[in-house]
Design an enzyme around this catalytic site. Structure first.
Site, PDB file in Angstrom:
ATOM      1  CG  HIS A   1      -1.640   1.207   1.037  1.00 19.97           C
ATOM      2  ND1 HIS A   1      -2.888   0.932   0.875  1.00 19.97           N
ATOM      3  CD2 HIS A   1      -1.192   2.365   1.520  1.00 19.97           C
ATOM      4  CE1 HIS A   1      -3.644   2.371   1.030  1.00 19.97           C
ATOM      5  NE2 HIS A   1      -2.642   3.555   1.387  1.00 19.97           N
ATOM      6  CD  GLU A   2       1.448   3.205   3.590  1.00 18.50           C
ATOM      7  OE1 GLU A   2       2.479   4.038   2.987  1.00 18.50           O
ATOM      8  OE2 GLU A   2       0.892   3.222   4.725  1.00 18.50           O
TER       9      GLU A   2
ATOM     10  CG  HIS B   1       0.347   6.078  -0.471  1.00 20.30           C
ATOM     11  ND1 HIS B   1      -0.912   6.723  -0.492  1.00 20.30           N
ATOM     12  CD2 HIS B   1       0.260   5.545   0.754  1.00 20.30           C
ATOM     13  CE1 HIS B   1      -1.538   6.409  -0.076  1.00 20.30           C
ATOM     14  NE2 HIS B   1      -0.853   6.170   0.633  1.00 20.30           N
TER      15      HIS B   1
ATOM     16  CG  HIS C   1       5.645  11.641  -5.738  1.00 20.43           C
ATOM     17  ND1 HIS C   1       6.781  11.177  -4.157  1.00 20.43           N
ATOM     18  CD2 HIS C   1       5.659  12.551  -6.256  1.00 20.43           C
ATOM     19  CE1 HIS C   1       7.202  12.732  -4.309  1.00 20.43           C
ATOM     20  NE2 HIS C   1       6.627  13.621  -5.153  1.00 20.43           N
TER      21      HIS C   1
END
Length: 232
Positions: free
Chosen positions: A103-104, A107, A111
């Site tokens: 999940h991270e 991100h 980006h």
């Protein structure tokens, strides 16, 4: 001394539904995380190894991964280009660790691809931090001094915090979709392991939904209080 509107007040009932949802969402994430941090994955890779493999596969070799001491404090920092993972995720060989780590990474990929909601959230974050900290003080000063202008500015400032929460929702849901797709296509997880990771990430997403509903409810309450004091 008793200040109407800031201790017991009927307008607190506006917050009640959101508070109930928030407690339920916290219960869901706690129970899902507790269950799936105990389920070891067949691939035998740690959360940090999952993250590194996903990042490298996306060409994000410059994004670092760090161990972070806060329980469930896992996050991606776009300003430093670093993913910080709690010890249980960083070292964990579990469904929960793989899901959260992926999940991270979602991100970080957002980006990289300039995903619009993330770009907007990142740009407004400094202003939102200042505005949200000042909003309640401005509102209280406006109410106690009978100055509608200060109260309205406080409401406007708090509205920025609400906007931030709303923008956060697509950011989080999109990161989870990316994570689950990568975990399955790259065969980090198999079968029921994917379903378990989905339950963990869905439960985590509900905490953001609850936070958004709480922020909206608080904004409605501030508007109701302001209207009541203006009527008086």
């Amino acid at each position: 001394m008793f200040y109407p509107g800031f201790y017991f007040d009927p307008t607190y009932l506006i917050l009640l539904p959101a508070m109930i949802i928030a407690f339920w969402a916290q219960f869901k994430i706690d129970s899902a995380y507790k269950k799936y941090k105990a389920v070891r994955i067949a691939s035998g890779v740690t959360g940090s190894e999952v993250a590194r493999s996903i990042l490298d596969g996306a060409g994000l070799f410059d994004v670092r991964i760090e161990r972070y001491g806060k329980h469930l404090g896992d996050h991606y920092d776009p300003s430093s280009r670093v993913i910080r993972l709690s010890p249980e995720v960083y070292d964990g060989v579990t469904v929960a660790a793989a899901g959260i780590a992926a999940h991270e990474c979602g991100h970080a990929i957002q980006h990289q691809t300039h995903y619009a909601p993330l770009v907007l959230r990142t740009r407004i974050a400094p202003a939102v931090n200042i505005a949200s900290n000042a909003s309640i003080w401005l509102f209280m000063i406006g109410i106690f001094l009978g100055n509608p202008l200060f109260a309205r500015i406080g409401i406007i400032f708090f509205s920025l915090a609400v906007l931030y929460q709303i923008i956060t929702l697509p950011v989080e849901f999109n990161a989870s979709r990316r994570a689950l797709n990568i975990l399955e296509t790259r065969t980090f997880l198999y079968g029921d392991e994917i379903k378990g990771a989905q339950k963990v990430l869905n439960a985590a997403a509900m905490t953001y939904v609850a936070a958004t509903l709480m922020a909206i409810s608080q904004l409605i309450r501030l508007i109701a209080l302001n209207n009541r004091y203006n009527d008086n």
